[in-house]
Design an enzyme around this catalytic site. Sequence first.
Site, mmCIF file in Angstrom:
data_model
loop_
_atom_site.group_PDB
_atom_site.id
_atom_site.type_symbol
_atom_site.label_atom_id
_atom_site.label_comp_id
_atom_site.label_asym_id
_atom_site.label_seq_id
_atom_site.Cartn_x
_atom_site.Cartn_y
_atom_site.Cartn_z
ATOM 1 N N CYS A 66 0.806 -1.231 0.000
ATOM 2 C CA CYS A 66 0.000 0.000 0.000
ATOM 3 C C CYS A 66 0.835 1.275 0.000
ATOM 4 O O CYS A 66 0.391 2.306 -0.489
ATOM 5 C CB CYS A 66 -1.012 -0.004 1.144
ATOM 6 S SG CYS A 66 -0.282 -0.028 2.786
ATOM 7 N N CYS A 107 -3.537 -2.548 -0.988
ATOM 8 C CA CYS A 107 -2.441 -3.417 -0.554
ATOM 9 C C CYS A 107 -2.015 -4.446 -1.600
ATOM 10 O O CYS A 107 -1.282 -5.386 -1.296
ATOM 11 C CB CYS A 107 -2.805 -4.084 0.766
ATOM 12 S SG CYS A 107 -3.089 -2.867 2.075
ATOM 13 N N LYS A 132 -5.721 -8.811 11.439
ATOM 14 C CA LYS A 132 -5.615 -7.360 11.248
ATOM 15 C C LYS A 132 -6.983 -6.851 10.833
ATOM 16 O O LYS A 132 -7.541 -7.274 9.817
ATOM 17 C CB LYS A 132 -4.577 -7.048 10.179
ATOM 18 C CG LYS A 132 -4.472 -5.556 9.896
ATOM 19 C CD LYS A 132 -3.360 -5.260 8.927
ATOM 20 C CE LYS A 132 -3.302 -3.772 8.626
ATOM 21 N NZ LYS A 132 -2.239 -3.451 7.671
ATOM 22 N N GLU A 134 -8.064 -17.162 10.964
ATOM 23 C CA GLU A 134 -6.934 -16.509 10.277
ATOM 24 C C GLU A 134 -5.598 -16.928 10.899
ATOM 25 O O GLU A 134 -4.638 -17.213 10.192
ATOM 26 C CB GLU A 134 -7.070 -14.986 10.373
ATOM 27 C CG GLU A 134 -8.094 -14.373 9.441
ATOM 28 C CD GLU A 134 -7.564 -14.231 8.014
ATOM 29 O OE1 GLU A 134 -6.452 -14.704 7.726
ATOM 30 O OE2 GLU A 134 -8.280 -13.633 7.188
ATOM 31 N N LYS A 158 -4.008 -6.834 15.597
ATOM 32 C CA LYS A 158 -3.875 -5.401 15.355
ATOM 33 C C LYS A 158 -5.231 -4.810 15.027
ATOM 34 O O LYS A 158 -5.928 -5.382 14.187
ATOM 35 C CB LYS A 158 -2.907 -5.216 14.193
ATOM 36 C CG LYS A 158 -2.716 -3.796 13.770
ATOM 37 C CD LYS A 158 -1.856 -3.762 12.546
ATOM 38 C CE LYS A 158 -1.818 -2.333 12.063
ATOM 39 N NZ LYS A 158 -1.219 -2.229 10.777
ATOM 40 N N SER A 210 -1.192 3.592 15.548
ATOM 41 C CA SER A 210 -1.021 5.046 15.514
ATOM 42 C C SER A 210 -2.175 5.810 16.165
ATOM 43 O O SER A 210 -1.947 6.775 16.895
ATOM 44 C CB SER A 210 -0.839 5.507 14.069
ATOM 45 O OG SER A 210 -1.952 5.134 13.278
#
Length: 328
Positions: free
Chosen positions: A122, A130, A200, A238, A253, A279
Amino acid sequence: MSFPIHRPRRLRRTETFRRLVRETQLSPANFIEPLFVCTGEGVRRPIPAMPGCYQLSVDELVAECRDLPALGISGVILFGLPDAKDPDGAAAADPQGPVATALTALRRAYPSLSLWADVCLCEYTDHGHCGPLATGPDGRVDVDNDRALPRLADAALAYAAAGADVVAPSDMMDGRIGAIRSALDRAGRTDTVIVSYAAKYASGFYGPFREAAGSAPAFGDRRGYQMDPANRLEALREVAFDIEEGADIVMVKPAMAYLDVVHQVKTRFEVPVAAYNVSGEFAMIKAAAANGWIDETRIMLETLFCIRRAGADIILTYFAKAAARALA
Ligand code: PBG
């Protein structure tokens, strides 16, 4: 007969007792610091929504990492900001690109630091998704999963060759762990560790990162490949797939709003678990602290302790240095 009052407070009365019975330890050895690397020299560009974080050219990045070994921080994960982008994200695998160059420089400067390379397209595609795009039989434009795989494997190989100990695919394409593992094996890179961003989520908490990495999708969003925040069992599937395909460490995440997932992954599987304190989580704490609304150091340490308590062995965090200093 009188019933005895239970007195758990006995073990909380002094710091010595509290330390003696503490169930979770937090150490700089648990930390991986995310860093953004760009081209050029002497570049140190502040990231507005992430106070204290910068886009760094390789020379500045090497300087930025100087204190990490002495602080006991285990390693860094690198994200690249290339000069040019294209529809396929070819620059991700550029052996002269900022990430590969930085890995070689860091390897030379800090032999003991664990060097992680994020593997995704990405930051390198001109559309910000991505992987390469394709129009499906139903006329829908989507990331072409299977065309992304060799691109991701090429990037992983380039980073391993440049000195990465760890490649960490964050793209969420199906089958990418297997594709990367076999490419590494074929190249004789059997020692390269794969940390899979296994669970994710499609999260609003990545906002500041996308500004920092210049990787916001030009249209649409990532919900066609990243996970629905409402799902938990899907995360376990996953993780199972990624371990089967050859992941050594699995990641959840974001971290803070997903601690139930961290905990379940830790209890269910016998591999080390990483959590990414992303972030937006960092930015919220920084912003509230800047307003004087919360005690930054206290909330930073509380957050990191709780991510460990939930079951994370490793924490990727922009607080790595500040927390290591606070713990010293
Ligand atoms: C790349 C990637 C992202 C993050 C890590 N790797 C952004 C995204 O998926 O949009 C987010 C990290 C953070 O927010 O701190 N795919």
